[in-house]
Design a protein around this motif. Structure first.
Motif, PDB file in Angstrom:
ATOM      1  N   TRP A  61     -48.111 -97.010  27.395  1.00  0.00           N
ATOM      2  CA  TRP A  61     -47.935 -95.935  28.390  1.00  0.00           C
ATOM      3  C   TRP A  61     -46.626 -96.114  29.144  1.00  0.00           C
ATOM      4  CZ3 TRP A  61     -50.794 -93.281  25.803  1.00  0.00           C
ATOM      5  CH2 TRP A  61     -52.099 -93.602  25.463  1.00  0.00           C
ATOM      6  N   GLN A  62     -46.239 -97.362  29.403  1.00  0.00           N
ATOM      7  CA  GLN A  62     -44.950 -97.623  30.053  1.00  0.00           C
ATOM      8  C   GLN A  62     -43.800 -97.173  29.151  1.00  0.00           C
ATOM      9  OE1 GLN A  62     -46.193 -98.201  33.343  1.00  0.00           O
ATOM     10  NE2 GLN A  62     -44.173 -99.098  33.291  1.00  0.00           N
ATOM     11  N   SER A  65     -43.702 -93.465  29.022  1.00  0.00           N
ATOM     12  CA  SER A  65     -43.208 -92.974  30.319  1.00  0.00           C
ATOM     13  C   SER A  65     -41.691 -93.056  30.371  1.00  0.00           C
ATOM     14  CB  SER A  65     -43.799 -93.802  31.469  1.00  0.00           C
ATOM     15  OG  SER A  65     -45.183 -93.621  31.569  1.00  0.00           O
ATOM     16  N   ASP A  66     -41.139 -94.166  29.915  1.00  0.00           N
ATOM     17  CA  ASP A  66     -39.681 -94.329  29.888  1.00  0.00           C
ATOM     18  C   ASP A  66     -39.034 -93.314  28.955  1.00  0.00           C
ATOM     19  OD1 ASP A  66     -39.955 -96.441  31.644  1.00  0.00           O
ATOM     20  OD2 ASP A  66     -39.720 -97.986  30.097  1.00  0.00           O
ATOM     21  N   GLU A  70     -41.418 -89.366  32.579  1.00  0.00           N
ATOM     22  CA  GLU A  70     -42.493 -89.013  33.504  1.00  0.00           C
ATOM     23  C   GLU A  70     -43.613 -90.033  33.350  1.00  0.00           C
ATOM     24  OE1 GLU A  70     -45.159 -85.546  32.350  1.00  0.00           O
ATOM     25  OE2 GLU A  70     -43.436 -85.152  31.049  1.00  0.00           O
ATOM     26  N   GLU A  71     -44.379 -90.205  34.405  1.00  0.00           N
ATOM     27  CA  GLU A  71     -45.447 -91.212  34.416  1.00  0.00           C
ATOM     28  C   GLU A  71     -46.580 -90.794  33.487  1.00  0.00           C
ATOM     29  OE1 GLU A  71     -46.807 -94.833  35.450  1.00  0.00           O
ATOM     30  OE2 GLU A  71     -44.972 -93.961  36.215  1.00  0.00           O
ATOM     31  N   LEU A  72     -46.824 -91.615  32.474  1.00  0.00           N
ATOM     32  CA  LEU A  72     -47.901 -91.327  31.526  1.00  0.00           C
ATOM     33  C   LEU A  72     -48.960 -92.413  31.583  1.00  0.00           C
ATOM     34  CD1 LEU A  72     -46.143 -90.099  28.268  1.00  0.00           C
ATOM     35  CD2 LEU A  72     -46.975 -88.793  30.183  1.00  0.00           C
ATOM     36  N   ASN A  73     -50.169 -92.013  31.255  1.00  0.00           N
ATOM     37  CA  ASN A  73     -51.282 -92.943  31.137  1.00  0.00           C
ATOM     38  C   ASN A  73     -52.247 -92.405  30.092  1.00  0.00           C
ATOM     39  OD1 ASN A  73     -53.113 -91.089  32.473  1.00  0.00           O
ATOM     40  ND2 ASN A  73     -52.115 -91.695  34.387  1.00  0.00           N
TER      41      ASN A  73
END
Length: 106
Positions: A61-62, A65-66, A70-73
């Motif tokens: 997820w990091q 996100s990079d 955007e912030e992903l989970n």
């Protein structure tokens, strides 16, 4: 759009940014998350510990996100990847539209 298209798209994005492809466990986590599986289920199906799968999932997820900015989970990655995929499909048409409008205005 199905999970295999998303996996291929995510792999292309990651490769473009890092020069590395997603590994089998990362793909398994994406598939499992796509199907709303718990880490415990993913771990069991792939003969790994739940703790290890959670760690790999956290790093995945990091990474995504990079790559996407955007912030992903585990719960929001599907919508983000689908949105980005749709945008990538429209981008060539959007560029052509902008260029055509520039020509018409000149």
């Amino acid at each position: 759009m199905d999970v295999e298209e998303i996996l291929e798209f995510a792999d292309h994005l990651v490769f473009a940014m890092t020069g590395k492809h997603l590994d089998n466990l990362q793909k398994a986590i994406l598939r499992g998350a796509w199907d709303n599986q718990k880490y415990k289920e993913i771990a069991r199906h792939h003969h790994r510990s739940e703790i290890y799968v959670k760690e790999v999932g956290f790093r995945l997820w990091q990474l995504l996100s990079d790559v996407l900015g955007e912030e992903l989970n585990k719960t929001n990655f599907r919508a983000a990847l689908e949105r980005r995929w749709r945008f990538s499909q429209l981008l060539p048409f959007w560029k052509a539209f902008v260029e055509t409008n520039k020509l018409l205005r000149s």
